[in-house]
Write an enzyme that holds these catalytic residues in place. Structure first.
Site, PDB file in Angstrom:
ATOM      1  CG  ASP A 332      -1.896   1.094   1.276  1.00  0.00           C
ATOM      2  OD1 ASP A 332      -2.301   1.537   0.196  1.00  0.00           O
ATOM      3  OD2 ASP A 332      -2.262   1.528   2.375  1.00  0.00           O
ATOM      4  CG  ASP A 636      -3.786   1.431   5.900  1.00  0.00           C
ATOM      5  OD1 ASP A 636      -4.489   1.094   4.928  1.00  0.00           O
ATOM      6  OD2 ASP A 636      -3.315   2.576   6.037  1.00  0.00           O
ATOM      7  CG  ASP A 640      -5.413  -2.617   2.151  1.00  0.00           C
ATOM      8  OD1 ASP A 640      -5.369  -2.510   0.915  1.00  0.00           O
ATOM      9  OD2 ASP A 640      -5.236  -1.663   2.922  1.00  0.00           O
TER      10      ASP A 640
END
Length: 906
Positions: A332, A636, A640
């Site tokens: 990410d 996070d 995800d």
């Protein structure tokens, strides 16, 4: 109303059409209609998944062929009355079952966490009245009222919006709150661009709104992610797959070998079946690596402790080693590769481009122009722009412990940090230039305005907002020599340049004068302003992340960025990190059009993916795995979680990550820092190296014992070791010695090696050669000394004690050899570099002295006291094995160097 196709297009339908489709209006439903719909659609909650009971989960931990062999051996030894052997075998089996049971139980709590995101209460209109009720009672068609601080209780189609901003980071990965409106967007708009929708589990940070409930429970976006999570099976790690394959092959080999040996002894040698059975039990006991499961667990646990000291909390034990075999890291962007702190990087004035140093909200940094340090006070137009940035601002910048924090909008926080770098502290400047009025930012206006009075008493109005909107208000620009006519083309060129660099744009303007009616209103900001500056804002990469990405790439690991942010921003950040340089960024909309074949081609070539939905992140991870990659995924947010669970190693953020992400992951970073992943990869590679060193140490011990027993059977000799003595060597001495290898430091240059191939066998041809070579040496030493002692007329118990001590002493010497697979150990580092090896050898010496001389152990194991001469012969044989192993390593190093030179010459 619950039709999936209809649900997917609520954002593309005007509010009045949505109201008709839901058979509702702006006053909400009646209580009677709500009750009917609740019965039809069910409560607004996520149903818990079906789970296996604890007894079944515990029983399945023993579904392993090597465990079956150990249980069978325990049963046989119990029938024969060898209770010590039985107890040792059962203890090894039980410990491993308990550890596996605990690990699996932890993984199942991810789905509990996602259900906890649902709001518990909701404010609705029922029977035309405002009511607060349990969010589980919401039904499609209900009108929900949102205000700042609320968690959205269901998926809503907004129809009345008053400056609403929603933090959707957990769902979409968007790094800043999203401005909402009641407008429609295209049917194919990605989740982050559906401005007319508010989704369950997201957080209202500003404003108010009303919206119709269009989806509840399992049909919400959160519900879809929950369904995805429940349908994803976690893959077994490469090491576990290798160990399982190794265990199956070893177990089958042992069973087949024992059967052939039993038939040979009874049919060819004429042994009684009962005697031959005991010999075969001894052979099986010598061949089974009873210590492997325990040492495997201990080695991984030590790796967990070392990683915890490096800010990485491992939740799933095998993930320690899996990190070492990772070939691709999908990361990410926000908060992992970047700071998650908006920072002004460029200020554009009418005749100058100014670079701003420093990162994050920390108010420290300087200004540069044309590579030279710039004092802001020397440029009057820059001074005025900085004042506007600080005064036309509702955020608050403050220091908390060792870090700087903001309260309010992140973009405004970046402007406060910019002003503070030039010495313009917010509170002090507000006192010098008191605010007299304000027009707050609203999405339909796209600007904020404030009215102030300067220290001389002159009135000023400042505005900040979208560059194109601010330009409409301006007829001039401020330069070093004062006010001059506006050059719109210049500002548009500068805007395009900043946007191309992936920066978010903000413009500031000001004019002197009082509001027309004594109170600041929209009529006062229609024109007459002077353009002060453009600022380019970015969430910058962490300095340590830049180095960590380079370290991973140097170790042969590809780093891919998968983010919910815009493509331009993702591409710009990727370029700064050396990810995907010179390659396009692929968006989620483009991924949605690809079939699996095209997706695999793209994911192999492209390194930056933007505006990716939860399903697309999951597809990308699966496509990489289908290409044979070992994938680590960081994230996070709730969006995800499916990809985190599917990845070979899921890595969640500990500070700013959601509980859902943490529970779905194998590892949690307590500092939210990508560089921690690089350190964890290094640790994982070291763990795998140590596991291989242990196996390379352990198998020759088992091989030597097996060859001793086998030779005795083939040649009709008395068994040199009993089953109990074999188990003593395998579980006590070999275990105590082998454990020291778990403390080996990582080899030099470990991060300059390529990742090992995912399908690589645990035992390479070289390892098989080494095992056979050392096994034969140990067998020759133990059997030779055993026969020598019998020739000298000693009793069988003493001869067996010599044989057992010979194997253990050979292990002690070979432990030093095993510290480096190929490197020499004849030096200070090799002999003294790991103090745990010295402690283990000392402990083993004491154990063997007790085994040899303690009456209780003599009775239990059938051992006998030895003379000094016998000990000298044992030590001499062990030393010969040590020297032979070092000579073999020297030959192998020479062969490898010759092979490399030949390859270079070719």
């Amino acid at each position: 109303m619950s039709d999936t196709k209809q649900q997917a297009s609520w954002h593309a339908s005007p509010p009045e059409v949505v109201g008709r489709q839901l058979a509702s209006d702006s006053s909400g439903l009646s209580s009677e209609e709500a009750a009917r719909r609740l019965e039809r659609y069910g409560p607004n909650r996520l149903a818990p998944p079906r789970r296996r009971g604890p007894l079944l989960r515990f029983a399945l931990q023993f579904h392993n062929l090597l465990i079956y062999v150990m249980l069978a051996a325990a049963l046989i030894t119990a029938v024969l009355g060898h209770w010590l052997d039985t107890a040792v075998l059962l203890a090894a089996v039980l410990i491993n079952g308990i550890i596996g049971f605990i690990q699996e139980g932890r993984a199942e709590s991810a789905l509990d966490s996602i259900r906890s995101l649902l709001s518990s209460r909701a404010t609705v209109l029922r029977d035309g009245r405002r009511q607060e009720l349990d969010a589980a009672e919401l039904v499609p068609g209900d009108v929900v009222l949102l205000t700042s601080g609320d968690r959205v209780p269901a998926d809503l189609r907004l129809f009345q919006v008053n400056d609403l901003r929603v933090d959707e980071a957990a769902l979409t990965g968007e790094s800043v709150p999203v401005d909402k409106s009641a407008e429609t967007v295209g049917r194919d708009a990605p989740l982050g661009d559906r401005f007319g929708m508010a989704y369950s589990g997201t957080l209202v940070v500003y404003g108010q709104a009303r919206g119709w409930v269009v989806a509840t429970g399992a049909t919400t976006e959160l519900g879809r992610i929950n369904h995805m999570l429940s349908g994803i099976d976690q893959l077994r790690t490469p090491l576990m797959r290798q160990v399982d394959h190794f265990a199956r092959m070893l177990a089958l080999a042992i069973l087949g070998f024992c059967l052939v040996t039993f038939l040979f002894g009874t049919l060819m040698r004429g042994y009684a079946a009962a005697d031959m059975f005991m010999m075969v039990v001894a052979l099986a006991a010598s061949a089974i690596p009873e210590g492997l499961p325990a040492i495997l667990t201990v080695t991984l646990a030590l790796g967990v402790q070392r990683m915890a000291r490096r800010h990485a909390i491992v939740r799933h034990l095998p993930a320690v080693e899996t990190l070492g075999s990772v070939t691709v890291i999908c990361s990410d962007k926000t908060g992992t590769l970047t700071r998650n702190e908006m920072t002004v990087q460029r200020v554009i004035c009418s005749d100058q481009v100014i670079e701003v140093d420093g990162a994050g909200y920390e108010p420290h940094g300087g200004f540069r122009m044309d590579g030279q340090t710039l004092e802001p006070a020397a440029r009057s137009e820059l001074v005025m722009a900085l004042r506007a940035a600080v005064l036309c601002n509702d955020a608050r910048l403050f220091q908390q412990q060792d870090s700087w924090q903001i309260e309010g909008d992140p973009t405004e926080g970046a402007l406060l940090a910019l002003g503070a770098k030039a010495g313009y502290e917010h509170q002090q400047l507000q006192q010098q230039w008191p605010r007299l009025g304000c027009i707050p930012f609203e999405s339909q206006h796209r600007f904020m305005a404030t009215w102030h009075r300067d220290p001389d008493g002159s009135p000023w109005i400042f505005v900040k907002g979208a560059p194109e909107r601010i330009l409409e208000m301006c007829d001039a620009q401020l330069a070093a020599d004062g006010r001059q006519p506006l050059d719109p083309d210049y500002w548009r060129r500068m805007s395009n340049d900043l946007a191309a660099r992936g920066l978010r744009l903000l413009a500031m303007a000001g004019r002197q004068g009082e509001p027309a009616g004594g109170q600041l209103g929209l009529a006062d900001v229609q024109g007459g302003f002077a353009m002060l500056a453009l600022v380019g804002i970015m969430d910058p990469p962490r300095e340590e992340a830049i180095q960590a990405v380079a370290d991973c790439q140097g170790a042969g690991i590809r780093v891919k960025m998968i983010t919910g942010d815009h493509a331009e921003t993702a591409r710009a950040v990727g370029a700064l990190l050396n990810i995907g340089v010179g390659k396009p960024a692929v968006t989620g909309a483009e991924l949605a059009l690809m079939d699996e074949t095209e997706l695999r081609r793209v994911v192999r070539e492209v390194d930056v993916f933007a505006r990716a939905s939860p399903e697309q992140k999951l597809r990308l991870v699966q496509a990489l795995q289908e290409l044979g990659e070992v994938v680590a995924m960081t994230g996070d947010g709730v969006n995800d979680a499916p990809a985190l669970k599917r990845a070979d190693v899921g890595i969640a953020m500990g500070r700013k990550g959601t509980e859902v992400a943490r529970e779905a992951a194998d590892m949690v970073l307590t500092d939210d820092n990508f560089s921690t992943i690089a350190r964890a990869v290094r640790e994982g590679r070291g763990v795998y190296d140590n596991l291989r060193k242990f196996i390379l140490f352990m198998l020759p011990t088992n091989g030597g014992e097996s060859l001793v027993v086998l030779a005795a059977i083939l040649f009709g000799l008395t068994l040199p070791m009993t089953p109990a003595q074999v188990l003593w060597i395998n579980m006590v001495t070999a275990g105590a010695l082998g454990l020291a290898l778990a403390f080996e430091p990582a080899e030099p240059g470990i991060m300059r090696r390529l990742p090992r191939p995912p399908g690589q066998a645990l035992l390479s041809p070289f390892f098989i050669w080494r095992v056979l070579f050392i096994s034969v040496l140990m067998m020759a030493g133990a059997l030779g000394l055993f026969l020598w002692e019998l020739e000298q007329g000693v009793d069988v118990a003493t001869a067996r004690t010599v044989a057992v001590n010979m194997v253990v002493v050979a292990e002690m010497f070979y432990l030093f050899n095993s510290r480096h697979v190929l490197g020499p150990v004849l030096g200070r580092e090799g002999l003294l570099g790991n103090p745990h090896v010295l402690l283990a050898v000392t402990a083993c010496v004491l154990l063997q002295l007790l085994y040899t001389y303690l009456p209780a152990l003599q009775t239990l194991f059938g051992s006998a006291a030895l003379t000094g001469a016998q000990w000298l012969r044992i030590l001499g044989a062990g030393l010969l094995i040590f020297v032979a192993a070092e000579l073999e390593k020297a030959v192998m190093r020479g062969l490898r160097r010759s092979g490399r030179r030949a390859g270079q010459g070719a």
